[in-house]
Design a protein around this motif. Structure first.
Motif, mmCIF file in Angstrom:
data_model
loop_
_atom_site.group_PDB
_atom_site.id
_atom_site.type_symbol
_atom_site.label_atom_id
_atom_site.label_comp_id
_atom_site.label_asym_id
_atom_site.label_seq_id
_atom_site.Cartn_x
_atom_site.Cartn_y
_atom_site.Cartn_z
ATOM 1 N N PHE A 45 -1.895 8.711 -10.955
ATOM 2 C CA PHE A 45 -2.141 8.168 -12.296
ATOM 3 C C PHE A 45 -3.431 7.346 -12.355
ATOM 4 O O PHE A 45 -3.687 6.676 -13.356
ATOM 5 C CB PHE A 45 -0.963 7.315 -12.742
ATOM 6 N N PRO B 212 3.040 6.381 -5.086
ATOM 7 C CA PRO B 212 3.384 7.242 -6.231
ATOM 8 C C PRO B 212 2.480 7.057 -7.443
ATOM 9 O O PRO B 212 2.462 7.918 -8.334
ATOM 10 C CB PRO B 212 4.825 6.810 -6.562
ATOM 11 N N TRP B 213 1.739 5.948 -7.509
ATOM 12 C CA TRP B 213 0.902 5.678 -8.675
ATOM 13 C C TRP B 213 -0.530 6.189 -8.501
ATOM 14 O O TRP B 213 -1.325 6.115 -9.445
ATOM 15 C CB TRP B 213 0.867 4.178 -8.953
ATOM 16 N N VAL B 214 -0.851 6.706 -7.334
ATOM 17 C CA VAL B 214 -2.208 7.212 -7.089
ATOM 18 C C VAL B 214 -2.567 8.357 -8.032
ATOM 19 O O VAL B 214 -3.688 8.394 -8.572
ATOM 20 C CB VAL B 214 -2.361 7.633 -5.612
ATOM 21 N N LEU C 144 -4.468 4.931 -9.972
ATOM 22 C CA LEU C 144 -4.470 3.634 -9.308
ATOM 23 C C LEU C 144 -5.281 3.692 -8.022
ATOM 24 O O LEU C 144 -5.073 4.567 -7.180
ATOM 25 C CB LEU C 144 -3.039 3.199 -8.987
ATOM 26 N N GLU C 145 -6.225 2.770 -7.879
ATOM 27 C CA GLU C 145 -7.027 2.675 -6.655
ATOM 28 C C GLU C 145 -6.321 1.732 -5.681
ATOM 29 O O GLU C 145 -6.634 0.537 -5.619
ATOM 30 C CB GLU C 145 -8.433 2.168 -6.985
ATOM 31 N N ARG C 146 -5.365 2.244 -4.939
ATOM 32 C CA ARG C 146 -4.569 1.369 -4.088
ATOM 33 C C ARG C 146 -5.359 0.840 -2.891
ATOM 34 O O ARG C 146 -5.036 -0.212 -2.355
ATOM 35 C CB ARG C 146 -3.305 2.075 -3.607
ATOM 36 N N LEU D 58 2.727 1.691 -3.422
ATOM 37 C CA LEU D 58 1.860 2.079 -4.536
ATOM 38 C C LEU D 58 1.455 3.550 -4.496
ATOM 39 O O LEU D 58 0.796 4.033 -5.420
ATOM 40 C CB LEU D 58 0.597 1.211 -4.548
ATOM 41 N N TYR E 21 0.838 -1.204 0.000
ATOM 42 C CA TYR E 21 0.000 0.000 0.000
ATOM 43 C C TYR E 21 0.871 1.251 0.000
ATOM 44 O O TYR E 21 0.599 2.220 -0.720
ATOM 45 C CB TYR E 21 -0.913 -0.027 1.229
#
Length: 198
Positions: A129, A125-127, A131-133, A123, A120
């Protein structure tokens, strides 16, 4: 205790380093990882090796008989085993055993909840973009819990199972990123760089 994310990154760095080493380096790293895994939790290591025994056997067989080269002298050569195939089989077997041992060490330090919490964090840094982490972490945690509950069943029953129970709440353990985590990762990265680019 290190942050779960730092331990996951260290494991990934170890796996990456194994791809850069020659056979001697792989053998040394595999020996260290296996000894450490046996020392920390031999039972978990044996369980993991037993679960992937067919994968290990398949890798050895494929490289032994599918690698072209000079045939080994004696009976093995008559069976179609080449020198290049024997070395390739040994290299890939040791690499897989090292990865399994490193994973056993990771699982000995982290619970399923901690692994999900670490992912969690990684991930984050990808939020931006999309991403539903949160949903990904919840699904992963529920999957790990389900596998743990159904661990006594065979894989066919697990595959065919239709479990639709819903959990009311999922809580991830939180731990602060500390200076020790940064220093630990720094040492790991320097070690990997020294191994990968001599």
């Amino acid at each position: 205790m290190f942050h779960p994310a730092s331990l996951l990154l260290a494991w990934g760095a170890g796996v990456f380093a194994l791809q850069q080493l020659d056979l001697r380096g792989i053998a040394g790293m595999a020996a260290l990882a296996l000894v450490a895994a046996v020392w920390v939790n031999a039972g978990m290591l044996l369980i993991m090796v037993r679960r992937v025994r067919w994968l290990l056997a398949s890798v050895v067989i494929l490289f032994l008989w599918m690698t072209p080269g000079v045939f080994v002298s004696g009976v093995l050569g008559k069976l179609g085993i080449t020198v290049e195939g024997a070395w390739a089989a040994l290299e890939h077997l040791l690499r897989l055993l090292a990865i399994i041992a490193l994973l056993a060490l990771l699982l000995a330090r982290l619970s399923a909840d901690s692994i999900v919490a670490g992912l969690y964090t990684l991930l984050a840094p990808w939020v931006p973009f999309g991403l539903e982490r949160r949903s990904l972490a919840v699904r992963l945690m529920l999957t790990l819990e389900y596998v743990a509950e159904e661990g006594h069943r065979g894989w066919r029953e697990l595959f065919l199972a239709n479990k639709t129970e819903e959990s009311g709440c999922v809580r991830l353990p939180r731990s602060a990123w500390r200076l020790g985590d940064g220093l630990f990762l720094g040492v790991v990265i320097l070690l990997v760089l020294s191994l990968g680019w001599p």
